[in-house]
Design an enzyme around this catalytic site. Sequence first.
Site, PDB file in Angstrom:
ATOM      1  N   LYS A   1       0.824  -1.220   0.000  1.00  0.00           N
ATOM      2  CA  LYS A   1       0.000   0.000   0.000  1.00  0.00           C
ATOM      3  C   LYS A   1       0.846   1.253   0.000  1.00  0.00           C
ATOM      4  O   LYS A   1       0.369   2.335  -0.348  1.00  0.00           O
ATOM      5  CB  LYS A   1      -0.922  -0.006   1.221  1.00  0.00           C
ATOM      6  CG  LYS A   1      -2.033  -1.000   1.126  1.00  0.00           C
ATOM      7  CD  LYS A   1      -3.345  -0.320   0.890  1.00  0.00           C
ATOM      8  CE  LYS A   1      -4.326  -1.231   0.199  1.00  0.00           C
ATOM      9  NZ  LYS A   1      -5.545  -0.562  -0.210  1.00  0.00           N
TER      10      LYS A   1
ATOM     11  N   ASP B   1      -8.281   0.955   7.499  1.00  0.00           N
ATOM     12  CA  ASP B   1      -8.139  -0.035   8.573  1.00  0.00           C
ATOM     13  C   ASP B   1      -6.666  -0.285   8.829  1.00  0.00           C
ATOM     14  O   ASP B   1      -6.307  -1.251   9.494  1.00  0.00           O
ATOM     15  CB  ASP B   1      -8.918  -1.318   8.285  1.00  0.00           C
ATOM     16  CG  ASP B   1      -8.796  -1.748   6.854  1.00  0.00           C
ATOM     17  OD1 ASP B   1      -7.678  -1.608   6.313  1.00  0.00           O
ATOM     18  OD2 ASP B   1      -9.797  -2.210   6.275  1.00  0.00           O
TER      19      ASP B   1
HETATM   20  C1  LIG Z   1      -2.117  -6.097   2.910  1.00  0.00           C
HETATM   21  C2  LIG Z   1      -3.252  -5.896   1.975  1.00  0.00           C
HETATM   22  N1  LIG Z   1      -3.393  -6.742   0.953  1.00  0.00           N
HETATM   23  C3  LIG Z   1      -4.398  -6.604   0.063  1.00  0.00           C
HETATM   24  C4  LIG Z   1      -5.325  -5.576   0.174  1.00  0.00           C
HETATM   25  C5  LIG Z   1      -6.450  -5.504  -0.810  1.00  0.00           C
HETATM   26  O1  LIG Z   1      -6.387  -4.401  -1.684  1.00  0.00           O
HETATM   27  P1  LIG Z   1      -7.698  -3.882  -2.396  1.00  0.00           P
HETATM   28  O2  LIG Z   1      -8.604  -3.318  -1.353  1.00  0.00           O
HETATM   29  O3  LIG Z   1      -7.224  -2.850  -3.363  1.00  0.00           O
HETATM   30  O4  LIG Z   1      -8.341  -5.055  -3.080  1.00  0.00           O
HETATM   31  C6  LIG Z   1      -5.215  -4.670   1.233  1.00  0.00           C
HETATM   32  C7  LIG Z   1      -6.149  -3.564   1.388  1.00  0.00           C
HETATM   33  O5  LIG Z   1      -6.106  -2.790   2.319  1.00  0.00           O
HETATM   34  C8  LIG Z   1      -4.139  -4.822   2.150  1.00  0.00           C
HETATM   35  O6  LIG Z   1      -3.970  -3.986   3.189  1.00  0.00           O
END
Ligand SMILES: Cc1ncc(COP(=O)(O)O)c(C=O)c1O
Length: 411
Positions: free
Chosen positions: A85, A134
Amino acid sequence: MTLIANAASARLLHNSLVDRGRAYGGGERAVLSEEKFEQARREVVAWPGYAETPLVRLPGLAAEAGVADILYKDEAGRFGLGSFKALGGAYAVFRLLADRVAEKTGGAAPDAAALAGGDYRDITSAVTVCCATDGNHGRSVAWGARTFGCRATIYIHETVSDARRDAIAGFGAEVVRTPGNYDDSVRQAAADAAENGWHVVSDTSYDGYMDVPRDVMQGYTVMTEEAIRQLPGGRPPTHIFVQGGVGGLAAAVLAPFWQRYGADRPRFLVVEPERAACLYDSAEAGRPVAADGDLDTVMAGLACGEVSLLAWQILAPGADDFMTVTDDAALDVMRLLADGTGGNAGLVAGESAVAGLAGALAALARPEFAERLALGRDSRILVFGTEGDTDPALYKSIVGRSAEAVRKSSN
Ligand SMILES: Cc1ncc(COP(=O)(O)O)c(C=O)c1O
């Protein structure tokens, strides 16, 4: 051999909307284009602290799972923020500030070095960005704000841990804890932004709010482009399993593969927690719908009730299949990776990092799924380990030792 719990509970759905023969076209390009992949890459590689994250080969796990290769793109170290992120929210903050400077000066948009060096601090310091989170997205926005010189106010809901709150505050952001759930914090952030003239930097898109989340996804494509360059022998995988929250990550992984390999691209699967499966439910309905589940999952970053409309524009015609996995399956994969199953070095993967790999292992444990997906001895699987121990106490309680201990034991 069954490597994870609850493989029998996994669900698999073929996407009836997928059109594999179709070239990456105008509709997709309007969301994520090759030129924009390159623009994001050029910017991000110039940021302070940039380093490619490793693409780790897991031959031991692959042998135990009965496939030719498992490749794990390990995002735990990304910019020292602990998750992929870091690429998204911070990139959107950078773009927003660069545009703001161009607008105010009437000149060209400055690059990252100029903003990070404080050349336009008189303009940027008057800007406040905000978002609900979150955890990981808020950390990225707060870090982007500090790096490029503006203020940030980050909204967290009731159950976001104090460790995650402190990590965000550590980047100098003001953190506001709101009553209720994630959706309540989104509404509060939007209301406060409208009242105070702040800029919302969200990682999801909806009608009337597309530009910023497009930049966020564009930032994520830097990770995909790295992974493509790192593929052993330049050979694409046969299958990609990616976890889904709102779908921005999955779309940003699929788009560069689709654009590059067209109809020959790897089979692409999106994997979600069973109780927060808005993408699966939307694929089943044939249009974006809210998740059926109660969003109660240990995979906090994936606990999303509604799809990002921009992401859906890429996933609906391009993703082959959707899956769900249980929390127990994800926890088992965290431990498998920490233990270095099959003689691999131990890897630190957080709760939201492993759904993709859990989906792959669940599918391999179910002969009828493996057959439907053409998964077998020759398969080369690519997954994205999207976070490390972003909540260290929770990580330790699940794996039984700290991230540091896992890293030490694997040296
Ligand atoms: C560690 C992690 N992996 C995957 C995701 C999923 O991403 P998306 O909401 O763009 O599908 C998030 C989303 O916050 C995340 O924090």
